[in-house]
Design a protein around this motif. Structure first.
Motif, PDB file in Angstrom:
ATOM      1  N   ILE A  13       0.844  -1.206   0.000  1.00  0.00           N
ATOM      2  CA  ILE A  13       0.000   0.000   0.000  1.00  0.00           C
ATOM      3  C   ILE A  13       0.876   1.252   0.000  1.00  0.00           C
ATOM      4  O   ILE A  13       0.613   2.217  -0.725  1.00  0.00           O
ATOM      5  CB  ILE A  13      -0.938  -0.005   1.218  1.00  0.00           C
ATOM      6  CG1 ILE A  13      -1.974  -1.131   1.090  1.00  0.00           C
ATOM      7  CG2 ILE A  13      -1.651   1.343   1.363  1.00  0.00           C
ATOM      8  CD1 ILE A  13      -2.819  -1.325   2.340  1.00  0.00           C
ATOM      9  N   SER A  14       1.927   1.228   0.811  1.00  0.00           N
ATOM     10  CA  SER A  14       2.836   2.376   0.895  1.00  0.00           C
ATOM     11  C   SER A  14       3.543   2.620  -0.433  1.00  0.00           C
ATOM     12  O   SER A  14       3.730   3.766  -0.848  1.00  0.00           O
ATOM     13  CB  SER A  14       3.869   2.143   1.999  1.00  0.00           C
ATOM     14  OG  SER A  14       3.255   2.130   3.265  1.00  0.00           O
ATOM     15  N   ALA A  15       3.959   1.537  -1.103  1.00  0.00           N
ATOM     16  CA  ALA A  15       4.646   1.678  -2.390  1.00  0.00           C
ATOM     17  C   ALA A  15       3.730   2.340  -3.418  1.00  0.00           C
ATOM     18  O   ALA A  15       4.145   3.247  -4.162  1.00  0.00           O
ATOM     19  CB  ALA A  15       5.123   0.321  -2.886  1.00  0.00           C
ATOM     20  N   LEU A  16       2.477   1.899  -3.465  1.00  0.00           N
ATOM     21  CA  LEU A  16       1.513   2.496  -4.397  1.00  0.00           C
ATOM     22  C   LEU A  16       1.267   3.963  -4.056  1.00  0.00           C
ATOM     23  O   LEU A  16       1.162   4.815  -4.945  1.00  0.00           O
ATOM     24  CB  LEU A  16       0.202   1.712  -4.359  1.00  0.00           C
ATOM     25  CG  LEU A  16       0.256   0.281  -4.918  1.00  0.00           C
ATOM     26  CD1 LEU A  16      -1.069  -0.439  -4.674  1.00  0.00           C
ATOM     27  CD2 LEU A  16       0.592   0.297  -6.407  1.00  0.00           C
ATOM     28  N   THR A  17       1.197   4.258  -2.753  1.00  0.00           N
ATOM     29  CA  THR A  17       1.006   5.641  -2.331  1.00  0.00           C
ATOM     30  C   THR A  17       2.214   6.494  -2.699  1.00  0.00           C
ATOM     31  O   THR A  17       2.072   7.652  -3.096  1.00  0.00           O
ATOM     32  CB  THR A  17       0.757   5.708  -0.812  1.00  0.00           C
ATOM     33  OG1 THR A  17      -0.320   4.845  -0.468  1.00  0.00           O
ATOM     34  CG2 THR A  17       0.422   7.130  -0.387  1.00  0.00           C
ATOM     35  N   GLY A  33       4.496  10.051   1.545  1.00  0.00           N
ATOM     36  CA  GLY A  33       3.302   9.334   1.104  1.00  0.00           C
ATOM     37  C   GLY A  33       3.023   8.114   1.966  1.00  0.00           C
ATOM     38  O   GLY A  33       1.933   7.971   2.542  1.00  0.00           O
ATOM     39  N   PRO A  34       3.984   7.187   2.091  1.00  0.00           N
ATOM     40  CA  PRO A  34       3.787   6.029   2.971  1.00  0.00           C
ATOM     41  C   PRO A  34       3.519   6.415   4.425  1.00  0.00           C
ATOM     42  O   PRO A  34       2.698   5.780   5.098  1.00  0.00           O
ATOM     43  CB  PRO A  34       5.112   5.268   2.837  1.00  0.00           C
ATOM     44  CG  PRO A  34       5.584   5.598   1.459  1.00  0.00           C
ATOM     45  CD  PRO A  34       5.211   7.043   1.272  1.00  0.00           C
ATOM     46  N   GLY A 247       8.999   5.041   6.084  1.00  0.00           N
ATOM     47  CA  GLY A 247       7.744   5.773   6.196  1.00  0.00           C
ATOM     48  C   GLY A 247       6.630   4.899   6.738  1.00  0.00           C
ATOM     49  O   GLY A 247       5.822   5.335   7.571  1.00  0.00           O
ATOM     50  N   THR A 248       6.576   3.639   6.282  1.00  0.00           N
ATOM     51  CA  THR A 248       5.566   2.699   6.773  1.00  0.00           C
ATOM     52  C   THR A 248       5.753   2.428   8.262  1.00  0.00           C
ATOM     53  O   THR A 248       4.793   2.442   9.045  1.00  0.00           O
ATOM     54  CB  THR A 248       5.653   1.374   5.993  1.00  0.00           C
ATOM     55  OG1 THR A 248       5.511   1.631   4.597  1.00  0.00           O
ATOM     56  CG2 THR A 248       4.575   0.403   6.433  1.00  0.00           C
ATOM     57  N   ALA A 249       6.994   2.181   8.667  1.00  0.00           N
ATOM     58  CA  ALA A 249       7.279   1.885  10.073  1.00  0.00           C
ATOM     59  C   ALA A 249       6.907   3.054  10.971  1.00  0.00           C
ATOM     60  O   ALA A 249       6.298   2.881  12.033  1.00  0.00           O
ATOM     61  CB  ALA A 249       8.760   1.538  10.233  1.00  0.00           C
TER      62      ALA A 249
END
Length: 350
Positions: A13-17, A33-34, A247-249
């Protein structure tokens, strides 16, 4: 197993964002974004996550080392080619960091009501990853600290490039397609990057460097680059992947934050960043004649934003990115040193 699947889904999801953020021209798209999308999941949709879910810390550490390598790889001999005219502005960075820390501490401690550790590590005018790592070790309120540190970066790398874009009539920074990493790095360089990162992480831990998982690899890459033995070229896709994972973490650390708290943090950030930009502008006016640079170049050299984005803005202005990069690296180093030298009573929770 469910924890692993959740991690994979979040990263996808983060990569797409990140791709979408790059498409619409956001600054630092693969980081912000992520961060934004996973923070939204953590705060608005926590029921979608498994009970007790935590993003794997070991994975975050690996990619923090990649960011350290990228920053350290920018420390090249040409940064010091004209050291004479840099002395005044580099010394002025010490005063800038000290004044910014004092000002921001008052904002977050007195106005924001944060505890001492959270207020202190929220006050740093740079060294985002270092501040987060050291703040976590000091017992700071991590959701609030992450919120304030990323709001600092978001406000600076959004307001400053947009303001300069409107002034110049053309996009600047990453929105203008600039990059510091190389897209065409051969795959046979990856083993060197892996070894350098591992050595840096081990050295950072062994020497007990502040935020060693970042500063250790950063020091190794800088030494390799300055010595000319084996300068590191970090591929763009690896830098993007590192920002997505980090960013996700960090976005997952926003669990439990309310909308009111986020809005309050934004208000504090605007007061904090506004004061630092005024301070940066004052230093830019004073130092531009001695440094032989224009006001806008000096402003982005002192602006408390990210190393990468400010260097990209310099490229957009057809300024000397080495000049800007050196100032930001020195600002980070001064900030990290200041964090270690500040009396412990100011950076411990009550």
């Amino acid at each position: 197993m469910r924890q692993t699947v959740t991690t994979v889904i979040l990263i996808c999801i983060s990569a797409l964002t990140g791709l979408a953020s790059e498409w619409i021209g956001l600054p630092l798209p693969y980081l912000l974004g992520p961060l934004c999308v996973t923070a939204l999941i953590a705060t608005a949709l926590p029921a979608t996550l498994p009970d007790g879910y935590a993003f794997p810390n070991w994975l975050r550490m690996i990619f923090i080392a990649v960011i350290g390598l990228m920053i350290g790889a920018q420390v090249r001999p040409e940064l010091f080619a004209d050291a004479g005219r840099l002395v005044a502005s580099l010394l002025a960075l010490i005063a800038f960091v000290a004044l910014a820390l004092i000002y921001n501490y008052q904002v977050f401690r007195l106005v924001g009501g944060y505890d001492r550790a959270t207020a202190f590590y929220s006050s740093t005018p740079g060294g985002l990853y270092e501040s987060l790592a050291m703040g976590e070790a000091a017992g700071a309120d991590m959701p609030r600290l992450i919120l304030q540190q990323f709001l600092r970066v978001i406000v600076v790398v959004t307001v400053l490039p947009i303001g300069l874009s409107l002034w110049l009539g053309t996009p600047v920074g990453s929105a203008g397609g600039m990059t510091l990493a190389r897209a065409s790095v051969p795959l046979n360089v990856l083993p060197v990057i892996v070894v350098a990162g591992l050595i840096g992480m081990v050295a950072g831990k062994g020497l007990r460097l502040p935020a060693g998982q970042l500063t250790g690899p950063m020091a190794v890459a800088a030494l390799l680059s300055l010595s000319g033995v084996m300068p590191l070229d970090i591929p763009q896709w690896l830098v993007n992947d590192a920002q997505i994972v980090i960013g996700t973490a960090l976005g997952m650390r926003f669990t439990g934050l309310s909308r009111a708290l986020i809005l309050r943090g934004l208000g504090l950030s605007l007061v904090s960043v506004g004061g630092m930009l005024v301070l940066a502008a004052a230093f830019a006016i004073l130092l531009a004649p001695q440094a032989g640079e224009t006001f806008d170049v000096m402003l982005i050299s002192f602006a408390p934003g990210g190393v990468t984005e400010m260097a990209l803005v310099a490229l957009s202005l057809q300024a000397n990115p080495a000049f800007v990069t050196l100032h930001h690296i020195v600002r980070i180093l001064i900030t990290v040193i200041a964090l270690g030298l500040t009396p412990k009573r100011l950076r411990r929770p009550l």
